[in-house]
Scaffold this motif. Structure first.
Motif, mmCIF file in Angstrom:
data_model
loop_
_atom_site.group_PDB
_atom_site.id
_atom_site.type_symbol
_atom_site.label_atom_id
_atom_site.label_comp_id
_atom_site.label_asym_id
_atom_site.label_seq_id
_atom_site.Cartn_x
_atom_site.Cartn_y
_atom_site.Cartn_z
ATOM 1 N N LYS A 50 1.571 -1.398 -0.008
ATOM 2 C CA LYS A 50 -0.081 -0.326 0.080
ATOM 3 C C LYS A 50 0.919 1.446 0.085
ATOM 4 O O LYS A 50 0.449 2.122 -0.473
ATOM 5 N N LEU A 51 2.151 1.153 1.389
ATOM 6 C CA LEU A 51 2.945 2.326 0.746
ATOM 7 C C LEU A 51 3.785 2.362 -0.909
ATOM 8 O O LEU A 51 3.521 3.475 -1.173
ATOM 9 N N ALA A 52 4.126 1.977 -1.626
ATOM 10 C CA ALA A 52 4.655 1.357 -2.585
ATOM 11 C C ALA A 52 3.696 2.090 -3.104
ATOM 12 O O ALA A 52 3.432 3.541 -4.606
ATOM 13 N N GLU A 53 2.135 2.127 -3.772
ATOM 14 C CA GLU A 53 0.759 2.335 -4.821
ATOM 15 C C GLU A 53 0.631 4.214 -3.849
ATOM 16 O O GLU A 53 0.868 4.547 -4.857
ATOM 17 N N ARG A 54 0.590 4.354 -2.609
ATOM 18 C CA ARG A 54 -0.165 5.755 -2.454
ATOM 19 C C ARG A 54 2.101 6.599 -2.915
ATOM 20 O O ARG A 54 0.997 8.232 -2.433
ATOM 21 N N THR A 55 2.975 6.250 -2.717
ATOM 22 C CA THR A 55 3.638 7.295 -2.837
ATOM 23 C C THR A 55 4.377 7.129 -3.742
ATOM 24 O O THR A 55 5.106 7.876 -4.732
ATOM 25 N N LEU A 56 3.643 6.129 -4.857
ATOM 26 C CA LEU A 56 4.449 6.301 -6.538
ATOM 27 C C LEU A 56 5.517 5.659 -6.668
ATOM 28 O O LEU A 56 5.562 6.005 -7.480
#
Length: 193
Positions: free
Chosen positions: A101-107
């Motif tokens: 989720k962190l990777a998705e939200r920080t792009l």
């Protein structure tokens, strides 16, 4: 044997970065309309309608990024770390997310998130754990120190950026934000096919 010509090193800025980091090397004061007009004169028929949009966006991106970097340097905060902590803070209580989720939200990539989390964990700003539900997902949680850092920093960053767009009325800001989001969504779909 002929003498070797010395190789010329690229010019660098005081930061040590190469001077030509196109398109974000330096925001030119040269008006986009003049650039478009010159291309129309030199190459009639070449589409120039994007220049008045894309050129100011590049320049604004450079100015906003440099200003934020300067402010965060003054505050002693790494931009990537603040990005990570801010995403966790915006998630709400209990201020934790999986690395996916962190990777998705920080792009950013999973590898980049792993590095950011490792640095933040070493600084005592986050802790990570592996889920015990059999999924082996890694969950990252904001620590009290990480929470304090976000609280101390985010108001200063957002107040500064609000000041930078203060020449626009609230209505103009809403309109521009909507148009930019629509353009971003469309362009993202076109370039990531």
């Amino acid at each position: 044997m002929p003498a070797k010509k010395p190789t010329k090193k690229p010019a660098t800025r005081p930061t040590g970065k190469p001077a030509d980091a196109y398109p974000l090397d330096a925001p030119s004061p040269y008006p986009a309309a003049e650039i478009a007009s010159a291309w129309q004169r030199e190459r009639p028929g070449t589409p120039t309608d994007s220049i008045g949009i894309v050129t100011p966006l590049w320049r604004l991106a450079k100015l906003f990024a440099d200003d934020r970097r300067r402010l965060l340097t003054e505050l002693g905060v790494d931009p990537a770390t603040l990005d990570l902590l801010s995403v966790l803070r915006r998630a709400g209580t209990p201020y934790e997310l999986s690395t996916r989720k962190l990777a998705e939200r920080t792009l950013v990539t999973a590898g980049a998130i792993s590095q950011r989390v490792a640095r933040a964990e070493q600084a005592g700003l986050v802790v990570r754990r592996t889920e015990t539900d059999g999924s082996r997902a890694v969950v990252v949680s904001l620590t009290e120190a990480g929470h304090e850092l976000v609280e101390r920093t985010v108001d200063q960053v957002l107040t500064r950026e609000s000041d930078l767009v203060s020449s626009l009325s609230p209505r103009e800001r809403d309109l521009l934000a909507g148009k930019l989001q629509s353009l971003l969504d469309d362009v993202r779909g076109r370039v990531h096919r």
